[in-house]
Design an enzyme around this catalytic site. Structure first.
Site, mmCIF file in Angstrom:
data_model
loop_
_atom_site.group_PDB
_atom_site.id
_atom_site.type_symbol
_atom_site.label_atom_id
_atom_site.label_comp_id
_atom_site.label_asym_id
_atom_site.label_seq_id
_atom_site.Cartn_x
_atom_site.Cartn_y
_atom_site.Cartn_z
ATOM 1 N N HIS A 190 15.236 54.775 -85.043
ATOM 2 C CA HIS A 190 15.021 53.368 -85.390
ATOM 3 C C HIS A 190 15.993 52.449 -84.633
ATOM 4 O O HIS A 190 16.317 51.353 -85.101
ATOM 5 C CB HIS A 190 15.171 53.128 -86.899
ATOM 6 C CG HIS A 190 14.281 53.978 -87.734
ATOM 7 N ND1 HIS A 190 13.030 53.570 -88.148
ATOM 8 C CD2 HIS A 190 14.450 55.229 -88.229
ATOM 9 C CE1 HIS A 190 12.478 54.535 -88.877
ATOM 10 N NE2 HIS A 190 13.321 55.551 -88.933
ATOM 11 N N LYS A 326 26.284 42.224 -60.557
ATOM 12 C CA LYS A 326 25.286 42.766 -61.479
ATOM 13 C C LYS A 326 24.430 43.814 -60.760
ATOM 14 O O LYS A 326 23.971 43.592 -59.641
ATOM 15 C CB LYS A 326 24.388 41.649 -62.001
ATOM 16 C CG LYS A 326 23.485 42.058 -63.157
ATOM 17 C CD LYS A 326 22.818 40.825 -63.767
ATOM 18 C CE LYS A 326 22.063 41.163 -65.038
ATOM 19 N NZ LYS A 326 20.896 41.995 -64.769
ATOM 20 N N GLU A 333 12.887 50.915 -64.072
ATOM 21 C CA GLU A 333 11.967 49.778 -64.174
ATOM 22 C C GLU A 333 10.696 49.998 -63.369
ATOM 23 O O GLU A 333 9.589 49.669 -63.828
ATOM 24 C CB GLU A 333 12.671 48.498 -63.708
ATOM 25 C CG GLU A 333 13.702 47.990 -64.695
ATOM 26 C CD GLU A 333 14.518 46.833 -64.161
ATOM 27 O OE1 GLU A 333 15.285 46.247 -64.943
ATOM 28 O OE2 GLU A 333 14.401 46.514 -62.953
#
Length: 470
Positions: A190, A326, A333
């Site tokens: 969860h 970054k 992806e």
């Protein structure tokens, strides 16, 4: 500068075809009619080679049953061998999206083979009185048996290609599971903290997922060994000579090393596309598994300081045009995006199969395009995932250990020893005070330190064992 042409005719009239083209008038018309996707048959060399193999088998079978002479047979076989070897693939100019149930593709193949056969025999391209695309190359056939048979041969090859790349990914997961076998991390359910596990266990589970999908895809391959050659237009066998069906199946088996056989009911086989739906469903399942794994790794590598940060993925490229330093998880992806596309492909194939009316499914071209495309994309992304992501994953070991031993979920490992009520009390107090489960148990005198340390040994937490008596 004027391009030289030759004149050809069909039932609609005459057209000028480029003199050096191996395709003919019917291919020319179809190339003008179907400017849909911009994706030509030439983009699918596996399918082209499969079609040439089917035409070669048909020529040999026709010769063996006595309806095609040795000279023309040899020329057709020679032309097919050239195409199988990779020659003249630029001559397959038909758009993969086409009306006509694949007739345009079949005629593109017939014309290229006929014109190359004419060259072999010393004649000019287009001199079809000696080798004709319909009368000789397409002898004893229809698009409605040649096209699906070529699809079957090609799909078997695509399965080989996909399975080979899946093996690369499977082995990558296995290697990583061994490398990280003793590294602890928190498991989650969860999206919440659950119980400890090892990173090796997680990657072994990924490997098991891929292995199961390999078994499923392998299980579909025998479906493509049933063919309908000799069924011709609708499965009645009109214009196919006696013995041709069995002979062409035998020859095709010899040429490919696969056990092809003629369908028991050719009328059913000519209209049936259930094997494609079956394969597509298994390809979709693979996509779903791969996408789930990619999602997991994106989550578990999120950060590097404000996320889960359990893993460090290989840094493949700068991740932002505005945020210096970054780095994004670009490989997972692209795996996700590929899988989304493949899952959509499956829906297209189901619709195309369901809409095949009466004695023929005219939508086999879109089924072929989507299966070939989806399987090739998944094969490529399996290899990319393995070599550009999984192989280079590192673990944030110290951080993961601190998560495990300072985590409230740790109390679950103590539940069989403390009992549910005491374990719940410890968990609640740890949550309210911010204290550690370990320290609270000792403070409350619920267990001595030696016993607690033994229970919390990594090996005792992450591998199943017999439940102790309370």
């Amino acid at each position: 500068m004027t391009t030289a042409t030759r004149q050809e005719h069909d039932l609609l009239g005459y057209r000028d075809v480029p003199a050096d083209a191996y395709y003919g008038i019917q291919t020319l018309r179809a190339s003008e009619n179907f400017t849909v996707s911009g994706v030509r048959l030439s983009r699918f060399p596996i399918f082209i080679r499969a079609f040439a193999t089917v035409k070669k088998a048909a020529a040999i079978a026709n010769n063996q049953v006595g309806v095609l002479n040795d000279t023309i047979k040899d020329a057709i076989v020679g032309a097919c061998d050239d195409i199988i070897a990779g020659k003249y693939h630029d001559q397959f100019i038909i758009d993969m999206f086409q009306g006509g149930a694949g007739t345009s593709t079949n005629m593109n193949v017939n014309e290229v083979i006929a014109n190359r056969a004419l060259e072999i025999l010393g004649y000019e391209k287009g001199d079809y009185q000696h080798v004709h695309p319909n009368n000789h190359v397409n002898l004893s056939q229809s698009t409605n048996d040649a096209y699906p048979t070529a699809m079957n041969v090609a799909l078997d090859d695509y399965c080989t290609y996909l399975l080979d790349k899946m093996k690369v990914l499977y082995q990558s997961f296995i290697n990583k599971s061994h490398e990280l076998a003793d590294y602890l991390k928190m498991g989650r359910t969860h999206l919440q903290d659950a119980v400890p596990m090892t990173a090796g266990q997680e990657f072994n589970a990924f490997a098991t997922m891929i292995k199961k999908e390999m078994v499923r895809i392998e299980s579909t391959r025998p479906l493509f060994h049933e063919i309908n050659m000799g069924g011709t237009a609708i499965g009645t066998g009109l214009n196919a000579p006696a013995g041709y069906s069995e002979t062409v199946a035998e020859v095709l088996s010899e040429l490919t090393g696969r056990p092809y056989y003629i369908a028991e009911d050719l009328i059913e086989a000519t209209q049936d596309t259930s094997s494609y739906v079956d394969l597509s469903g298994n390809v979709r399942l693979l996509a779903a598994r791969l996408s789930k794994i990619a999602h997991d790794l994106r989550l578990e590598s999120s950060g590097p300081r404000a996320g889960l940060a359990q893993y460090r993925l290989p840094e493949m490229q700068p991740g932002s045009s505005i945020m210096p330093g970054k780095v994004n998880p670009v490989i997972p992806e692209v795996v996700n995006q590929t899988c989304f596309h493949v899952m959509g492909i499956d829906h297209t194939i189901i619709i195309a199969s369901e809409n095949g009316q009466l004695q023929l499914n005219v939508f086999e071209p879109v089924i072929a395009f989507n299966l070939f495309t989806g399987m090739r994309m998944l094969a490529n992304v399996c290899e990319i995932f393995a070599t550009r992501c999984i192989d280079g994953i590192k673990m944030n070991d110290d951080y993961c250990n601190s998560q495990v031993f300072n985590n409230i979920g740790l109390v679950t490992a103590l539940n069989p020893h403390l009992g549910y009520e005491s374990a719940s009390y410890v968990a609640r107090k740890a949550q309210e005070t911010g204290g550690s489960v370990y320290d609270i148990i000792l403070e409350e005198n619920l267990m001595d330190k030696a016993k607690l340390d033994e229970i919390l040994l990594p090996a005792n937490m992450v591998y199943p064992k017999v439940r102790p008596a309370l």
